[in-house]
Design a protein around this motif. Structure first.
Motif, PDB file in Angstrom:
ATOM      1  N   ALA A   1      83.649 143.463 -11.288  1.00 37.51           N
ATOM      2  CA  ALA A   1      84.319 144.151  -9.830  1.00 37.51           C
ATOM      3  C   ALA A   1      83.790 143.210  -8.723  1.00 37.51           C
ATOM      4  O   ALA A   1      84.566 142.908  -7.846  1.00 37.51           O
ATOM      5  CB  ALA A   1      83.954 145.733  -9.705  1.00 37.51           C
ATOM      6  N   ALA A   2      82.494 143.113  -8.666  1.00 38.61           N
ATOM      7  CA  ALA A   2      82.046 142.077  -7.591  1.00 38.61           C
ATOM      8  C   ALA A   2      82.616 140.920  -7.534  1.00 38.61           C
ATOM      9  O   ALA A   2      82.993 140.195  -6.324  1.00 38.61           O
ATOM     10  CB  ALA A   2      80.506 142.216  -7.856  1.00 38.61           C
ATOM     11  N   LYS A   3      82.878 140.128  -8.732  1.00 36.53           N
ATOM     12  CA  LYS A   3      83.416 138.930  -8.970  1.00 36.53           C
ATOM     13  C   LYS A   3      84.734 139.067  -8.221  1.00 36.53           C
ATOM     14  O   LYS A   3      85.394 138.145  -7.535  1.00 36.53           O
ATOM     15  CB  LYS A   3      83.371 138.531 -10.335  1.00 36.53           C
ATOM     16  N   TYR A   4      85.361 140.096  -8.671  1.00 35.57           N
ATOM     17  CA  TYR A   4      87.000 140.227  -8.127  1.00 35.57           C
ATOM     18  C   TYR A   4      86.897 140.232  -6.627  1.00 35.57           C
ATOM     19  O   TYR A   4      87.597 139.630  -6.031  1.00 35.57           O
ATOM     20  CB  TYR A   4      87.464 141.330  -8.530  1.00 35.57           C
TER      21      TYR A   4
ATOM     22  N   HIS B   1      84.829 139.258  -4.488  1.00 38.86           N
ATOM     23  CA  HIS B   1      84.336 137.871  -4.038  1.00 38.86           C
ATOM     24  C   HIS B   1      85.576 136.932  -3.956  1.00 38.86           C
ATOM     25  O   HIS B   1      85.717 136.427  -3.071  1.00 38.86           O
ATOM     26  CB  HIS B   1      83.356 137.274  -5.042  1.00 38.86           C
ATOM     27  N   GLN B   2      86.480 136.865  -4.908  1.00 35.45           N
ATOM     28  CA  GLN B   2      87.398 135.983  -4.944  1.00 35.45           C
ATOM     29  C   GLN B   2      88.777 136.519  -3.798  1.00 35.45           C
ATOM     30  O   GLN B   2      89.028 135.863  -3.227  1.00 35.45           O
ATOM     31  CB  GLN B   2      88.391 135.995  -6.419  1.00 35.45           C
TER      32      GLN B   2
ATOM     33  N   PHE C   1      82.361 138.326   0.355  1.00 33.38           N
ATOM     34  CA  PHE C   1      81.609 139.198  -0.235  1.00 33.38           C
ATOM     35  C   PHE C   1      80.892 138.560  -1.270  1.00 33.38           C
ATOM     36  O   PHE C   1      81.784 137.638  -2.029  1.00 33.38           O
ATOM     37  CB  PHE C   1      82.435 140.427  -0.877  1.00 33.38           C
ATOM     38  N   ASP C   2      79.527 138.608  -1.434  1.00 35.41           N
ATOM     39  CA  ASP C   2      79.104 137.839  -2.509  1.00 35.41           C
ATOM     40  C   ASP C   2      77.852 138.843  -3.112  1.00 35.41           C
ATOM     41  O   ASP C   2      76.996 139.049  -2.148  1.00 35.41           O
ATOM     42  CB  ASP C   2      78.551 136.491  -2.145  1.00 35.41           C
TER      43      ASP C   2
ATOM     44  N   LEU D   1      68.446 128.996   1.429  1.00 36.61           N
ATOM     45  CA  LEU D   1      68.878 129.858   0.463  1.00 36.61           C
ATOM     46  C   LEU D   1      70.196 129.234  -0.079  1.00 36.61           C
ATOM     47  O   LEU D   1      70.726 130.085  -1.031  1.00 36.61           O
ATOM     48  CB  LEU D   1      68.980 131.082   1.186  1.00 36.61           C
ATOM     49  N   ARG D   2      70.898 128.377   0.599  1.00 36.93           N
ATOM     50  CA  ARG D   2      72.132 128.000  -0.022  1.00 36.93           C
ATOM     51  C   ARG D   2      72.319 127.632  -1.647  1.00 36.93           C
ATOM     52  O   ARG D   2      73.232 127.925  -2.164  1.00 36.93           O
ATOM     53  CB  ARG D   2      72.787 126.696   0.958  1.00 36.93           C
ATOM     54  N   GLY D   3      71.238 126.999  -1.891  1.00 40.89           N
ATOM     55  CA  GLY D   3      71.176 126.862  -3.392  1.00 40.89           C
ATOM     56  C   GLY D   3      71.253 127.799  -4.375  1.00 40.89           C
ATOM     57  O   GLY D   3      71.192 127.637  -5.600  1.00 40.89           O
ATOM     58  N   ILE D   4      70.934 128.991  -3.840  1.00 34.11           N
ATOM     59  CA  ILE D   4      70.619 130.085  -4.945  1.00 34.11           C
ATOM     60  C   ILE D   4      71.595 131.262  -4.418  1.00 34.11           C
ATOM     61  O   ILE D   4      71.652 132.338  -5.360  1.00 34.11           O
ATOM     62  CB  ILE D   4      69.047 130.822  -5.010  1.00 34.11           C
ATOM     63  N   ILE D   5      72.568 131.217  -3.500  1.00 34.43           N
ATOM     64  CA  ILE D   5      73.584 132.026  -3.109  1.00 34.43           C
ATOM     65  C   ILE D   5      74.975 131.547  -3.811  1.00 34.43           C
ATOM     66  O   ILE D   5      75.155 130.641  -3.492  1.00 34.43           O
ATOM     67  CB  ILE D   5      73.513 132.436  -1.728  1.00 34.43           C
ATOM     68  N   GLY D   6      75.567 132.493  -4.277  1.00 34.15           N
ATOM     69  CA  GLY D   6      77.023 131.970  -4.903  1.00 34.15           C
ATOM     70  C   GLY D   6      77.049 132.758  -6.384  1.00 34.15           C
ATOM     71  O   GLY D   6      76.269 132.316  -7.355  1.00 34.15           O
ATOM     72  N   ILE D   7      78.301 133.641  -6.458  1.00 37.68           N
ATOM     73  CA  ILE D   7      78.257 134.154  -7.649  1.00 37.68           C
ATOM     74  C   ILE D   7      78.553 133.439  -8.781  1.00 37.68           C
ATOM     75  O   ILE D   7      78.242 133.757  -9.946  1.00 37.68           O
ATOM     76  CB  ILE D   7      79.405 135.274  -7.497  1.00 37.68           C
ATOM     77  N   GLU D   8      79.081 131.960  -8.423  1.00 35.43           N
ATOM     78  CA  GLU D   8      79.275 131.121  -9.471  1.00 35.43           C
ATOM     79  C   GLU D   8      77.853 130.906 -10.164  1.00 35.43           C
ATOM     80  O   GLU D   8      78.147 130.162 -11.123  1.00 35.43           O
ATOM     81  CB  GLU D   8      79.997 129.806  -8.922  1.00 35.43           C
ATOM     82  N   LYS D   9      76.880 131.112  -9.499  1.00 31.74           N
ATOM     83  CA  LYS D   9      75.454 130.620 -10.290  1.00 31.74           C
ATOM     84  C   LYS D   9      75.173 131.959 -11.565  1.00 31.74           C
ATOM     85  O   LYS D   9      74.218 131.745 -12.025  1.00 31.74           O
ATOM     86  CB  LYS D   9      74.240 130.609  -9.226  1.00 31.74           C
ATOM     87  N   VAL D  10      76.103 133.049 -11.705  1.00 30.39           N
ATOM     88  CA  VAL D  10      75.621 133.728 -12.443  1.00 30.39           C
ATOM     89  C   VAL D  10      77.047 133.745 -13.596  1.00 30.39           C
ATOM     90  O   VAL D  10      78.042 133.776 -13.190  1.00 30.39           O
ATOM     91  CB  VAL D  10      75.947 135.458 -11.866  1.00 30.39           C
TER      92      VAL D  10
END
Length: 211
Positions: free
Chosen positions: A34-37, A39-40, A46-47, A77-86
């Motif tokens: 749901a969070a990924k949705y 986010h998109q 939202f992330d 923190l830019r390198g560790i924030i982003g749902i694409e990293k999960v």
């Protein structure tokens, strides 16, 4: 979903290293999806990986500082924030970068009230109000026979508890949020707990400003 409980699923995932595969429960997996949705749908506003950003600005478990974090600390923190990293694959979840930390607080309560409402209906309860911190599901009517009455607090930090309006609802869900209860004044500027992952800073908005 509790980031304050050390043995919760989300805490176990956040403490795990890069590439370590994790088998989440159905509830945890549904919430992440749901969070990924969202986010998109929000173009990244939202992330759910804002956990480190929330901590950096003093709204997490770390003791807040009277000074704002430096721009360099934010950019770190830019390198560790982003749902694409999960990565989610075959019912398993893993982080592709060390340091990624999920924070599902923004949607976790909403999911919980939905589950509680479904359980009550399953048990034959038609008239109920479920409330977890401003996230509500209302079904049927109270004993009075009228609609449920939900007071919406005036977003004013100097007058907490005052009601701005009363909603008369049945068979609906309602959610409220604002920054007038959880905020800090940093260098004369008021900042709230709602983060903008794109700016690596608290969201700039007048919603809930209340003054």
């Amino acid at each position: 979903l509790s980031t304050y409980q050390s043995d919760s699923e989300i805490s176990v995932f956040n403490q795990a290293g890069q590439g370590k595969s994790f088998v989440p429960s159905r509830d945890f997996l549904v919430t992440i999806e749901a969070a990924k949705y969202v986010h998109q749908a929000s173009s990244g506003a939202f992330d759910p990986t804002v956990g480190p950003l929330v901590d950096l600005w003093g709204f997490g478990s770390a003791k807040p500082s009277s000074e704002p974090p430096s721009r360099a600390a934010q950019e770190d923190l830019r390198g560790i924030i982003g749902i694409e990293k999960v990565r989610i694959h075959n019912g398993r979840i893993e982080k592709t970068v060390d340091g990624v930390a999920l924070d599902l607080s923004a949607i976790g309560k909403g999911y919980d009230v939905d589950q509680l409402a479904a359980l009550l209906k399953e048990r034959g309860c038609a008239n109920f109000m479920v409330d977890i911190g401003g996230e509500m599901v209302l079904s049927g009517r109270p004993d009075s026979g009228r609609a449920w009455r939900v007071g919406v607090e005036k977003p004013d930090a100097s007058n907490l508890g005052s009601i701005q309006l009363v909603l008369h609802l049945t068979d609906l869900a309602v959610a409220t949020s604002g920054d007038y209860r959880n905020f800090r004044v940093v260098e004369g500027r008021r900042v709230g707990q709602v983060m903008d992952p794109r700016a690596l800073a608290p969201a700039s908005t007048r919603v809930g400003a209340g003054s």
